[in-house]
Scaffold this motif. Structure first.
Motif, mmCIF file in Angstrom:
data_model
loop_
_atom_site.group_PDB
_atom_site.id
_atom_site.type_symbol
_atom_site.label_atom_id
_atom_site.label_comp_id
_atom_site.label_asym_id
_atom_site.label_seq_id
_atom_site.Cartn_x
_atom_site.Cartn_y
_atom_site.Cartn_z
ATOM 1 N N TYR A 22 -11.930 -20.091 5.680
ATOM 2 C CA TYR A 22 -13.285 -20.522 5.341
ATOM 3 C C TYR A 22 -13.740 -19.829 4.061
ATOM 4 C CZ TYR A 22 -13.214 -22.449 9.996
ATOM 5 O OH TYR A 22 -12.862 -23.175 11.107
ATOM 6 N N HIS A 23 -14.427 -20.586 3.207
ATOM 7 C CA HIS A 23 -14.891 -20.085 1.916
ATOM 8 C C HIS A 23 -15.914 -18.966 2.147
ATOM 9 C CE1 HIS A 23 -16.442 -19.960 -2.135
ATOM 10 N NE2 HIS A 23 -15.599 -20.905 -2.531
ATOM 11 N N LEU A 69 -22.221 -23.038 11.025
ATOM 12 C CA LEU A 69 -22.345 -23.288 9.590
ATOM 13 C C LEU A 69 -23.657 -23.998 9.283
ATOM 14 C CD1 LEU A 69 -18.723 -24.490 8.696
ATOM 15 C CD2 LEU A 69 -19.816 -22.371 7.929
ATOM 16 N N ALA A 70 -24.021 -24.951 10.138
ATOM 17 C CA ALA A 70 -25.265 -25.705 9.916
ATOM 18 C C ALA A 70 -26.483 -24.826 10.158
ATOM 19 C CB ALA A 70 -25.288 -26.929 10.830
ATOM 20 N N GLU A 71 -26.481 -24.094 11.270
ATOM 21 C CA GLU A 71 -27.670 -23.321 11.641
ATOM 22 C C GLU A 71 -27.874 -22.100 10.755
ATOM 23 O OE1 GLU A 71 -26.912 -22.394 15.695
ATOM 24 O OE2 GLU A 71 -27.054 -24.490 16.380
ATOM 25 N N THR A 72 -26.794 -21.438 10.359
ATOM 26 C CA THR A 72 -26.918 -20.175 9.619
ATOM 27 C C THR A 72 -26.938 -20.374 8.109
ATOM 28 O OG1 THR A 72 -25.711 -19.069 11.420
ATOM 29 C CG2 THR A 72 -25.932 -17.865 9.335
ATOM 30 N N PRO A 96 -20.362 -29.956 7.095
ATOM 31 C CA PRO A 96 -19.219 -30.716 6.582
ATOM 32 C C PRO A 96 -19.440 -32.214 6.750
ATOM 33 C CG PRO A 96 -18.464 -28.815 7.843
ATOM 34 C CD PRO A 96 -19.955 -28.905 8.053
ATOM 35 N N ASP A 97 -19.286 -32.948 5.656
ATOM 36 C CA ASP A 97 -19.556 -34.379 5.703
ATOM 37 C C ASP A 97 -18.392 -35.216 5.183
ATOM 38 O OD1 ASP A 97 -19.690 -33.849 2.993
ATOM 39 O OD2 ASP A 97 -21.872 -34.026 2.880
ATOM 40 N N ALA A 109 -18.622 -29.936 2.164
ATOM 41 C CA ALA A 109 -20.038 -30.212 2.388
ATOM 42 C C ALA A 109 -20.677 -30.443 1.026
ATOM 43 C CB ALA A 109 -20.714 -29.050 3.111
ATOM 44 N N ASN A 110 -21.221 -31.612 0.835
ATOM 45 C CA ASN A 110 -21.819 -31.971 -0.460
ATOM 46 C C ASN A 110 -20.837 -31.794 -1.613
ATOM 47 O OD1 ASN A 110 -24.393 -32.558 0.718
ATOM 48 N ND2 ASN A 110 -24.841 -30.354 0.762
#
Length: 262
Positions: free
Chosen positions: A156-157, A177-180, A185-186, A222-223
């Motif tokens: 993980y980066h 990852l989303a909450e913190t 990831p999309d 992600a993005n």
């Protein structure tokens, strides 16, 4: 006396040209296929040895072959069970935790190791890291209803998820990852292949070395920014892959867009 009179009853092990472990294997195969539902326990080695008048070594050999075939599954500390029907592993982005809950199963995760270190060249390139830059390395064993299903080894980066290894790594990484970090990831590119389990992976999954595995390597973004390079080894006796195909052909050198179930 007719030739049929020399054929042993189907539920007995007898002396003869066919090895006893092979006779017992076929008896157990018929029992599993005709009488027992998926996930049902089979009698213990001691019970089977007494029932069929054979040694426990013979029982162990017969069961071992059926485990290799995927008809039976050993669960460490619990016994041997008829293998559950293979789960459909459809290719889309979803965390392992969410996927198992969607199936009505209880997911649990064991952290095998977690460290921040310099990744191999392939992973550094996938994550867009400069040479010598560190990344978070996480190895986890994933269970569903207590059965070990997959080993995940992921990078993980570190710059996009600082302090990731300080979080509760037994929970969904995607949720954390989303909450913190506000990272969701999309998009992902994923490669799928089959291989035999090496000794360490087999040990973690409670299988024999060389047992069939489905392997998925996925790079998620992600993005447009790569965040994860993960390879997962799934038990081949519990999973099958389903894909929807169409006639659209990607441009040369461009793999189709798809994710994976984690």
């Amino acid at each position: 006396m007719s030739a049929a009179a020399h054929v042993p009853p189907p539920d007995k092990v007898v002396n003869g040209p066919t090895p006893k472990h092979a006779q017992l294997r076929e008896i157990l195969r018929r029992t599993v296929e005709r009488e027992l539902p998926p996930g049902a326990p089979i009698p213990s080695e001691r019970e089977l040895a007494q029932r069929y008048g054979v040694s426990r070594l013979t029982v162990r050999s017969a069961i071992g072959k059926l485990v290799e075939e995927g008809l039976l599954a050993r669960v460490r500390g619990k016994g041997t069970f008829t293998a559950a029907r293979r789960m459909e592993l459809q290719l889309y982005l979803m965390s392992f935790t969410d996927d198992m809950r969607r199936r009505g199963l209880t997911p649990t995760t064991e952290v095998v190791s977690a460290a921040t270190e310099v990744p191999p060249t392939a992973s550094a390139h996938a994550l867009g890291l400069a040479e010598g830059a560190p990344a978070h390395h996480l190895v986890r064993l994933r269970h569903a209803d207590g059965v070990p299903l997959a080993v995940e080894r992921g990078w993980y980066h570190a710059g996009r998820a600082p302090g990731l290894l300080e979080l509760d790594l037994t929970q969904s990484i995607y949720s954390q990852l989303a909450e913190t970090y506000g990272v969701r990831p999309d998009q992902a590119w994923q490669t799928v292949w089959a291989e035999g389990a090496d000794r360490e992976t087999a040990r973690l999954l409670g299988m024999r070395a060389g047992s069939p595995l489905l392997v998925f390597r996925r790079v998620s973004s992600a993005n447009g920014d790569p965040i994860e390079d993960i390879t997962s080894w799934y038990r081949g006796d519990h999973y099958q892959v389903t894909m929807q195909l169409d006639r659209n052909t990607p441009e040369p050198g461009q793999p189709p867009h798809y994710g994976g179930s984690r």
